[in-house]
Design a protein around this motif. Structure first.
Motif, short mmCIF file in Angstrom:
data_model
loop_
_atom_site.label_atom_id
_atom_site.label_comp_id
_atom_site.label_asym_id
_atom_site.label_seq_id
_atom_site.Cartn_x
_atom_site.Cartn_y
_atom_site.Cartn_z
N PRO A 15 0.82 -1.22 0.00
CA PRO A 15 0.00 0.00 0.00
C PRO A 15 0.86 1.27 0.00
O PRO A 15 1.99 1.27 0.50
N ALA A 16 0.31 2.34 -0.54
CA ALA A 16 1.00 3.63 -0.53
C ALA A 16 1.33 4.02 0.91
O ALA A 16 0.50 3.88 1.80
N GLY A 17 2.55 4.45 1.13
CA GLY A 17 2.98 4.90 2.45
C GLY A 17 3.46 3.80 3.37
O GLY A 17 3.95 4.08 4.46
N ALA A 18 3.32 2.55 2.96
CA ALA A 18 3.73 1.43 3.81
C ALA A 18 5.24 1.21 3.68
O ALA A 18 5.82 1.40 2.61
N ASP A 19 5.85 0.82 4.77
CA ASP A 19 7.28 0.50 4.77
C ASP A 19 7.50 -0.92 4.28
O ASP A 19 6.78 -1.84 4.66
N SER A 20 8.53 -1.09 3.45
CA SER A 20 8.88 -2.43 3.01
C SER A 20 9.71 -3.10 4.11
O SER A 20 10.23 -2.44 5.01
N PHE A 21 9.81 -4.42 4.04
CA PHE A 21 10.63 -5.16 4.99
C PHE A 21 11.19 -6.41 4.32
O PHE A 21 10.66 -6.89 3.32
N THR B 46 0.78 -0.67 9.45
CA THR B 46 0.16 0.61 9.81
C THR B 46 -0.75 1.18 8.74
O THR B 46 -1.68 1.91 9.05
N GLU B 47 -0.48 0.87 7.49
CA GLU B 47 -1.25 1.45 6.39
C GLU B 47 -2.32 0.48 5.91
O GLU B 47 -2.06 -0.71 5.73
N ALA B 48 -3.52 1.01 5.67
CA ALA B 48 -4.60 0.17 5.15
C ALA B 48 -4.29 -0.24 3.71
O ALA B 48 -3.67 0.50 2.96
N GLY B 49 -4.71 -1.45 3.37
CA GLY B 49 -4.52 -1.96 2.02
C GLY B 49 -4.09 -3.41 2.04
O GLY B 49 -4.22 -4.10 3.05
N PHE B 50 -3.57 -3.87 0.92
CA PHE B 50 -3.19 -5.26 0.74
C PHE B 50 -1.68 -5.38 0.58
O PHE B 50 -1.09 -4.68 -0.24
N TYR B 51 -1.09 -6.26 1.37
CA TYR B 51 0.35 -6.49 1.37
C TYR B 51 0.62 -7.89 0.83
O TYR B 51 0.12 -8.87 1.39
N GLY B 52 1.41 -7.98 -0.20
CA GLY B 52 1.91 -9.27 -0.66
C GLY B 52 3.19 -9.58 0.09
O GLY B 52 4.07 -8.73 0.20
#
Length: 144
Positions: A68-74, A87-93
């Protein structure tokens, strides 16, 4: 009395309400080989996931094309247990880098959008794309 009020305030804070989920990185379970268990989670912003290294060849990493936009990668190291706060709403692969082409992926949904709104990029390895399609199909009736 002041300490009691402070303690109650901390319990009512959003951080105290956050949930912690555990995801195992497995070679095999009843659904097949090279899997995250569970392979789908529905979270609220601030919830955390601990990825458990159950075998020395797995890791957990975010997918830039499904973030999602604004989400931190890891990106966890091989055989590393990591804990991530979403923390950010949306879908994370999420993928296991060594077994990505074998379809070792999972979907983390943060917030209340219908799972059917998740999009699968066109250029994923076929087994990863097939697993994402199966996850979305299973999850969609639950929330949308």
């Amino acid at each position: 009395m002041r300490a009691l009020i402070l303690a109650l305030g901390l319990l009512a804070s959003p951080a105290a309400a956050a949930e912690l989920y555990e995801v195992k990185m497995l070679n095999r379970n009843e659904t097949g080989g090279m899997v995250f268990e569970p392979d789908y989670l529905r979270l609220q912003p601030g919830d955390r996931v601990k990825f458990l290294a159950t075998h020395a060849t797995h890791n957990a990493a975010s997918m830039a094309e499904m973030l999602p936009a604004g989400a931190d990668s890891f990106k966890g190291q091989i055989n590393e247990e990591i804990e991530i706060t979403f923390t950010e709403a949306g879908f994370y692969g999420i993928k296991c880098i060594p077994h990505y082409a074998m379809g070792m992926v999972m979907l983390v949904q943060v917030g209340d959008a219908p799972a059917a709104d998740a999009t699968i990029p066109e250029d994923l390895p076929e087994q990863a794309a097939a697993r994402f399609r199966a996850i979305i199909q299973r999850a969609a009736p639950d929330n949308g």
